[in-house]
Design an enzyme around this catalytic site. Structure first.
Site, mmCIF file in Angstrom:
data_model
loop_
_atom_site.group_PDB
_atom_site.id
_atom_site.type_symbol
_atom_site.label_atom_id
_atom_site.label_comp_id
_atom_site.label_asym_id
_atom_site.label_seq_id
_atom_site.Cartn_x
_atom_site.Cartn_y
_atom_site.Cartn_z
ATOM 1 N N SER A 94 0.888 76.370 27.760
ATOM 2 C CA SER A 94 0.203 75.724 28.867
ATOM 3 C C SER A 94 -0.803 76.658 29.545
ATOM 4 O O SER A 94 -0.630 77.875 29.583
ATOM 5 C CB SER A 94 1.226 75.238 29.900
ATOM 6 O OG SER A 94 2.040 76.312 30.343
ATOM 7 N N SER A 159 3.319 80.160 30.687
ATOM 8 C CA SER A 159 1.881 80.006 30.607
ATOM 9 C C SER A 159 1.300 80.861 29.492
ATOM 10 O O SER A 159 1.804 81.940 29.177
ATOM 11 C CB SER A 159 1.249 80.417 31.944
ATOM 12 O OG SER A 159 -0.137 80.594 31.819
ATOM 13 N N CYS A 160 0.211 80.376 28.891
ATOM 14 C CA CYS A 160 -0.514 81.126 27.870
ATOM 15 C C CYS A 160 -0.920 82.503 28.378
ATOM 16 O O CYS A 160 -0.948 83.469 27.623
ATOM 17 C CB CYS A 160 -1.745 80.323 27.456
ATOM 18 S SG CYS A 160 -2.937 81.203 26.439
ATOM 19 N N PHE A 161 -1.221 82.609 29.673
ATOM 20 C CA PHE A 161 -1.713 83.864 30.234
ATOM 21 C C PHE A 161 -0.598 84.828 30.612
ATOM 22 O O PHE A 161 -0.864 85.928 31.055
ATOM 23 C CB PHE A 161 -2.582 83.583 31.466
ATOM 24 C CG PHE A 161 -4.007 83.216 31.115
ATOM 25 C CD1 PHE A 161 -5.014 84.157 31.141
ATOM 26 C CD2 PHE A 161 -4.332 81.922 30.770
ATOM 27 C CE1 PHE A 161 -6.318 83.834 30.818
ATOM 28 C CE2 PHE A 161 -5.636 81.570 30.441
ATOM 29 C CZ PHE A 161 -6.634 82.534 30.469
ATOM 30 N N LYS A 175 -4.833 89.900 31.139
ATOM 31 C CA LYS A 175 -5.586 88.926 30.343
ATOM 32 C C LYS A 175 -6.646 88.229 31.192
ATOM 33 O O LYS A 175 -6.342 87.613 32.208
ATOM 34 C CB LYS A 175 -4.601 87.910 29.764
ATOM 35 C CG LYS A 175 -5.169 86.955 28.729
ATOM 36 C CD LYS A 175 -4.016 86.232 28.064
ATOM 37 C CE LYS A 175 -4.451 85.198 27.060
ATOM 38 N NZ LYS A 175 -3.304 84.578 26.375
#
Length: 301
Positions: A94, A159-161, A175
């Site tokens: 996400s 989360s993707c981050f 990131k």
């Protein structure tokens, strides 16, 4: 001696030089629909680039990512009150799309060296554009593309981050740019987020519901695994300047004949083919069944 009749091999269409579509702001379903339309046009030989924003802010799920059981079947903004929700055509985890500049790049899958080379080239060009603005990016290793694609395949509720992968654009070890790819029917789509401000804690599906208002996001920004340009540049440049620099570098890396401008080739963005395809894919991305991963509806004519 009889002649042998062989079926002629289909001619592979060469990739066209990169065309930059105008900046646009839309909701989640519309943004993902246009990205999918770009992917389909890329399969026919087009190379397309666009930068865009989100209104309202939106939480996107990766193509194969499961949403929490407590949310299944509910309205999109039940993921985060007052925030849109959409499922991406790309995989991964996400992402919370708030204060950011999003890019999408689509090209034929066998053009420009293939998907891994495309990933490297896009990241390199984005890095050049960001450094030209004074962003102190970290150094990226040589095998970055393969490591980044492997990381993108991992799926969790985080989360993707939350976990910077080798090869992604980072600053101060955090990131700054998150990207994902998908390949379909001869085209490849890569899109990603360039954070203006870090609000990625709002993208954790295993966290509590937080709204988009200023009071609710207090304390969310900064000091996490992600970083925004607001922490790296003082003052942060106008987003229009950021988009111009990034568009120039990326389009130039993929054969654009001259300096790219955000308004260049505007006719392509309103071409009948792109409008028609985006309208069909928008039907999919507004489907609650697709959002909750029950099924992907067929595109309507």
């Amino acid at each position: 001696m009889t002649a042998r009749h062989t079926r002629p091999r289909p001619q592979r269409r060469p990739a066209s030089p990169c065309i930059v579509l105008p900046w646009a702001v839309a909701d989640g379903a519309r943004n993902m629909a246009v990205d999918e339309a770009m992917l389909e046009l890329a399969a026919d030989g087009s190379t397309l680039l666009r930068f865009y924003g989100w209104e309202p802010w939106c939480l996107s799920l990766g193509r194969h990512q499961a949403a929490p059981d407590r949310l299944l079947g509910r309205a999109p903004d039940d993921l985060r009150p007052g925030v849109d929700a959409v499922r991406r055509p790309t995989g991964g985890r996400s992402v919370f799309h708030g204060p950011e500049i999003t890019y999408a790049f689509a090209c034929p899958a066998r053009a420009w060296g293939g998907p891994r080379a495309v990933l490297q080239t896009v990241h390199r060009a984005l890095g050049e554009g960001l450094r030209s603005l004074g962003v102190p990016l970290d150094t990226v290793g040589g095998d970055a593309a393969e490591a980044s694609l492997a990381e993108a395949s991992r799926i969790s509720a985080a989360s993707c981050f939350r976990d910077p992968a080798p090869g992604e654009l980072t600053a101060r070890g955090r990131k700054l740019v998150g990207s994902a790819q998908c390949r379909r029917r001869g085209g490849v789509l890569q899109h990603g987020s360039i954070l203006l401000d870090d609000r990625q804690r709002l993208g954790d599906l295993d966290g509590g519901d937080v709204g988009p208002d200023e009071g609710a996001v207090a304390g969310v920004s900064g000091k996490g695994p992600a970083i925004g340009l607001n922490e790296l540049l003082d003052p942060a440049p106008d987003p229009r300047l950021i988009v111009e620099r990034l568009a120039d570098r990326v389009a130039g890396a993929f054969g654009a004949p001259g300096p790219a401008a955000t308004g260049a080739s505007a006719g392509t963005a309103t071409s009948p083919a792109l409008i028609r395809l985006a309208a069909r894919y928008e039907h999919i991305h507004r489907s609650r069944a697709w959002l909750w991963l029950r099924e992907r509806p067929c595109a309507t004519a």
